[in-house]
Design an enzyme around this catalytic site. Structure first.
Site, mmCIF file in Angstrom:
data_model
loop_
_atom_site.group_PDB
_atom_site.id
_atom_site.type_symbol
_atom_site.label_atom_id
_atom_site.label_comp_id
_atom_site.label_asym_id
_atom_site.label_seq_id
_atom_site.Cartn_x
_atom_site.Cartn_y
_atom_site.Cartn_z
ATOM 1 N N ARG A 127 0.802 -1.225 0.000
ATOM 2 C CA ARG A 127 0.000 0.000 0.000
ATOM 3 C C ARG A 127 0.836 1.276 0.000
ATOM 4 O O ARG A 127 0.360 2.327 0.401
ATOM 5 C CB ARG A 127 -1.006 0.002 1.160
ATOM 6 C CG ARG A 127 -2.013 -1.141 1.079
ATOM 7 C CD ARG A 127 -3.124 -0.985 2.094
ATOM 8 N NE ARG A 127 -4.114 -2.034 1.920
ATOM 9 C CZ ARG A 127 -4.093 -3.187 2.588
ATOM 10 N NH1 ARG A 127 -3.126 -3.434 3.462
ATOM 11 N NH2 ARG A 127 -5.033 -4.081 2.382
ATOM 12 N N LYS A 149 1.654 10.916 -11.857
ATOM 13 C CA LYS A 149 0.854 9.990 -12.661
ATOM 14 C C LYS A 149 1.633 8.702 -12.884
ATOM 15 O O LYS A 149 2.778 8.726 -13.334
ATOM 16 C CB LYS A 149 0.504 10.607 -14.013
ATOM 17 C CG LYS A 149 -0.689 11.517 -14.009
ATOM 18 C CD LYS A 149 -1.038 11.878 -15.447
ATOM 19 C CE LYS A 149 -2.288 12.711 -15.542
ATOM 20 N NZ LYS A 149 -2.641 13.003 -16.943
ATOM 21 N N GLU A 191 7.436 17.847 -25.581
ATOM 22 C CA GLU A 191 6.782 18.181 -24.319
ATOM 23 C C GLU A 191 7.239 19.540 -23.802
ATOM 24 O O GLU A 191 6.487 20.241 -23.129
ATOM 25 C CB GLU A 191 7.053 17.090 -23.280
ATOM 26 C CG GLU A 191 6.456 15.724 -23.614
ATOM 27 C CD GLU A 191 4.963 15.622 -23.327
ATOM 28 O OE1 GLU A 191 4.370 16.629 -22.863
ATOM 29 O OE2 GLU A 191 4.381 14.553 -23.563
ATOM 30 N N LYS A 233 4.926 22.720 -14.939
ATOM 31 C CA LYS A 233 4.098 21.578 -14.555
ATOM 32 C C LYS A 233 3.854 21.555 -13.053
ATOM 33 O O LYS A 233 2.747 21.264 -12.600
ATOM 34 C CB LYS A 233 4.749 20.267 -15.006
ATOM 35 C CG LYS A 233 3.860 19.058 -14.687
ATOM 36 C CD LYS A 233 4.279 17.817 -15.423
ATOM 37 C CE LYS A 233 3.261 16.697 -15.193
ATOM 38 N NZ LYS A 233 3.595 15.464 -15.918
ATOM 39 N N GLU A 243 -6.125 15.976 -11.528
ATOM 40 C CA GLU A 243 -6.617 16.238 -12.894
ATOM 41 C C GLU A 243 -8.133 16.350 -12.970
ATOM 42 O O GLU A 243 -8.775 15.744 -13.822
ATOM 43 C CB GLU A 243 -6.116 15.141 -13.853
ATOM 44 C CG GLU A 243 -6.113 15.568 -15.304
ATOM 45 C CD GLU A 243 -5.534 14.505 -16.224
ATOM 46 O OE1 GLU A 243 -5.008 14.911 -17.267
ATOM 47 O OE2 GLU A 243 -5.596 13.307 -15.904
ATOM 48 N N ARG A 247 -5.265 20.859 -14.484
ATOM 49 C CA ARG A 247 -4.224 19.918 -14.899
ATOM 50 C C ARG A 247 -4.537 19.285 -16.249
ATOM 51 O O ARG A 247 -3.630 18.809 -16.948
ATOM 52 C CB ARG A 247 -4.021 18.843 -13.829
ATOM 53 C CG ARG A 247 -2.853 17.907 -14.161
ATOM 54 C CD ARG A 247 -2.436 17.028 -13.011
ATOM 55 N NE ARG A 247 -1.362 16.137 -13.419
ATOM 56 C CZ ARG A 247 -0.646 15.377 -12.590
ATOM 57 N NH1 ARG A 247 -0.890 15.396 -11.290
ATOM 58 N NH2 ARG A 247 0.320 14.600 -13.051
ATOM 59 N N ASN A 251 -2.671 17.921 -21.070
ATOM 60 C CA ASN A 251 -2.989 16.933 -22.104
ATOM 61 C C ASN A 251 -3.029 17.543 -23.510
ATOM 62 O O ASN A 251 -3.446 16.864 -24.459
ATOM 63 C CB ASN A 251 -4.335 16.262 -21.810
ATOM 64 C CG ASN A 251 -4.266 15.323 -20.630
ATOM 65 O OD1 ASN A 251 -3.297 14.590 -20.464
ATOM 66 N ND2 ASN A 251 -5.273 15.360 -19.779
ATOM 67 N N HIS A 254 -2.314 15.362 -26.413
ATOM 68 C CA HIS A 254 -2.286 13.974 -25.967
ATOM 69 C C HIS A 254 -3.524 13.163 -26.357
ATOM 70 O O HIS A 254 -3.436 11.958 -26.534
ATOM 71 C CB HIS A 254 -2.087 13.908 -24.450
ATOM 72 C CG HIS A 254 -0.680 14.181 -24.020
ATOM 73 N ND1 HIS A 254 -0.070 15.407 -24.232
ATOM 74 C CD2 HIS A 254 0.236 13.405 -23.400
ATOM 75 C CE1 HIS A 254 1.169 15.363 -23.758
ATOM 76 N NE2 HIS A 254 1.370 14.174 -23.253
ATOM 77 N N HIS A 258 -2.442 10.001 -28.086
ATOM 78 C CA HIS A 258 -2.663 8.652 -27.564
ATOM 79 C C HIS A 258 -3.407 7.783 -28.582
ATOM 80 O O HIS A 258 -3.131 6.586 -28.710
ATOM 81 C CB HIS A 258 -3.446 8.713 -26.260
ATOM 82 C CG HIS A 258 -2.620 9.158 -25.085
ATOM 83 N ND1 HIS A 258 -3.167 9.489 -23.878
ATOM 84 C CD2 HIS A 258 -1.279 9.325 -24.946
ATOM 85 C CE1 HIS A 258 -2.197 9.835 -23.030
ATOM 86 N NE2 HIS A 258 -1.049 9.744 -23.670
ATOM 87 N N HIS A 272 6.240 8.403 -28.389
ATOM 88 C CA HIS A 272 5.217 9.182 -27.682
ATOM 89 C C HIS A 272 5.351 10.670 -27.969
ATOM 90 O O HIS A 272 4.361 11.345 -28.285
ATOM 91 C CB HIS A 272 5.325 8.917 -26.176
ATOM 92 C CG HIS A 272 4.407 9.782 -25.357
ATOM 93 N ND1 HIS A 272 3.038 9.621 -25.360
ATOM 94 C CD2 HIS A 272 4.666 10.831 -24.534
ATOM 95 C CE1 HIS A 272 2.487 10.524 -24.564
ATOM 96 N NE2 HIS A 272 3.452 11.274 -24.053
#
Length: 377
Positions: A127, A149, A191, A233, A243, A247, A251, A254, A258, A272
């Site tokens: 955990r 993330k 990026e 960021k 997000e 936030r 993206n 993205h 994606h 990517h």
């Protein structure tokens, strides 16, 4: 000889879970001292890939040697195809077999794949165990290593299974980038351009002038670009860690990107960062079609991206895999899509991105059809 500037420290302000990002040529030298304050015993676990282990294992070992910290290593195959449930299970089994507990630290030493999977493994391990990011690609230094993330991919899409789990420390040593192929550097640079396009038009203008120095890894230019990207960021993450609001601006490019990656089967012929670069160009052109983005800005964005050696059109892509219908279907599977509509990051101009909450996928499919027609030679 020009001396490298000292590392810059960027703080990610998240209350009790705040952490530092050390940015600069040679920043890795600080790892031993920093790690000593994070571990309860003189050892740490290192997840890396086979390429990074071959190139940089000795440097990481040297960085912690003075602190007397022993390292337990695991190397996985490089590439996006590694970011799977099967590999995640193997990492967790390695940690359990090594006696890892919640007081230990897992160092993710590699690119975005290693950081994403390592962070998810750390979040799941009893955990939650400690987690340090030492990104070795430009893309990971300015994006995936910052903000917490973590995820693995599934056949249905990229990063669909994951968690928000913040690292305890990030060390972005730009000298580690010197072994990267030029193509990988350019993919990471996409990026960096993104941060200028989101909310920092002066930074985008600086990059348009200084981008060649950044890509040449001149120490002062590289530090400035990486630190400014990380600070951008960090400021957004501090406002919206999970997000639910601002936030989402990160993206930009993205949602298209994606879908492009998934259509390509996450193959190596579309990295990517390349997908994100193309996705940003598409987002600006789609915004121009909708009348929300000045056409001149969309053209300028494409010019700067292309000048960096990154793709801005769908020209040359396999027409069997890259169809407008298929790309729209993949965008429908985006984790934020709802009822035939998807939140899309568009821009009212360079440095003025905004959340377009309910982009119509039928409209996007028609736009992509036109994009594909225009690139047929």
């Amino acid at each position: 000889m020009t001396l490298a500037p000292p590392p810059e420290i960027v703080r990610v302000a998240l209350g009790a879970r705040s952490y530092d990002i050390l940015v600069g040529h040679g920043a890795l030298a600080a790892l031993g001292e920093r790690l000593s304050g994070l571990v309860k015993r003189p050892q740490a676990f290192v997840l890396t890939d086979e390429t990074v282990m071959r190139l940089h294992k000795a440097r990481l070992e040297a960085a912690v040697a003075g602190a007397g910290i022993a390292l337990d290593w695991r190397a996985v195959p490089p590439g996006e195809q590694t970011k799977t449930f099967a590999q995640l299970e193997g990492v967790l089994d390695w940690l359990l077999a090594g006696g890892a507990d919640r007081g230990d630290v897992l160092i993710a030493f590699g690119g975005g794949v290693i950081g994403d999977m390592g962070g998810l493994a750390a979040s799941l391990m009893k955990r939650g165990m400690g987690f340090v990011q030492v990104p070795t690609t430009l893309l990971a230094q300015v994006d995936s290593s910052v903000g917490g993330k973590t995820a693995v991919n599934t056949p249905r899409g990229k990063n669909l299974v994951g968690a928000f789990y913040q690292p305890r420390l990030v060390i972005a040593d730009t000298s580690l980038l010197e072994t990267l192929p030029a193509r990988e550097l350019k993919a990471g640079y996409a990026e960096i351009l993104k941060y200028g396009l989101i909310n920092d038009a002066p930074f985008f203008a600086w990059l348009a002038q200084q981008g060649s120095r950044v890509l040449a890894l001149e120490p002062d230019a590289a530090r400035e670009a990486v630190a400014r990207s990380c600070a951008s960021k960090a400021a957004i993450v501090a406002q919206d860690e999970t997000e639910t609001g601002v936030r989402q601006l990160l993206n930009l490019g993205h949602t298209f990107g994606h879908a492009l990656e998934a259509a390509n089967g996450y193959g190596p012929d579309l990295l990517h960062g390349e997908a994100v670069a193309l996705g940003m160009a598409l987002a600006f052109r789609y915004g121009a079609e909708l009348g929300v983005t000045p056409a001149a800005d969309a053209a300028q964005v494409a010019t700067v991206i292309e000048a960096s050696g990154l793709p801005v059109t769908l020209a040359g892509r396999d027409r069997a895999r890259f169809t407008a219908k298929r790309l729209a279907e993949l965008m429908q599977q985006d984790k934020k899509a709802r009822g035939g509509r998807v939140p899309l990051i568009l821009a009212r101009g360079i440095g003025a991105a905004y959340i377009h909450p309910d982009a119509d996928l039928a409209s996007i499919e028609a736009f992509l059809d036109r994009e594909l027609l225009e690139t047929i030679t």
